[in-house]
Design a protein around this motif. Structure first.
Motif, short mmCIF file in Angstrom:
data_model
loop_
_atom_site.label_atom_id
_atom_site.label_comp_id
_atom_site.label_asym_id
_atom_site.label_seq_id
_atom_site.Cartn_x
_atom_site.Cartn_y
_atom_site.Cartn_z
N VAL A 54 7.45 6.20 6.22
CA VAL A 54 6.73 7.20 6.45
C VAL A 54 6.35 8.25 5.56
N GLY A 55 7.54 8.44 5.74
CA GLY A 55 7.29 10.51 5.00
C GLY A 55 6.92 10.63 4.00
N ARG A 56 7.58 9.50 2.64
CA ARG A 56 6.81 9.95 1.22
C ARG A 56 5.48 9.51 1.29
N PHE A 57 5.02 8.23 1.97
CA PHE A 57 3.58 7.95 1.94
C PHE A 57 2.94 9.20 2.60
N VAL A 86 1.46 -0.40 -3.30
CA VAL A 86 3.10 -0.82 -3.80
C VAL A 86 3.72 -1.86 -2.54
N PHE A 87 3.54 -1.62 -1.55
CA PHE A 87 4.17 -3.00 -1.26
C PHE A 87 3.76 -3.53 -0.22
#
Length: 60
Positions: free
Chosen positions: A39-42, A51-52
């Motif tokens: 979530v932080g990277r998102f 991506v997912f």
């Protein structure tokens, strides 16, 4: 914050969870940490939601 410091804090959190809560708490903290990392990277813009959910290439 440097990644080494973040890794240190994550390792300490897992150690405390494993020591005081047992293996189940260790797994819960590890899973929630991984979810928080994604979530932080998102939110930082390093990942896109597609991506997912994008279908994989089947040509291989």
């Amino acid at each position: 914050m440097r990644m080494a410091i973040v890794g240190l804090f994550a390792g300490m959190a897992l150690a405390f969870a494993g020591y005081f809560g047992g293996f189940g708490a260790f797994l819960l903290v590890a899973a929630l940490g991984a979810i928080g990392f994604v979530v932080g990277r998102f939110l930082d813009g390093d990942l896109e939601p597609g991506v997912f959910f994008r279908p994989r290439d089947r040509d291989r």
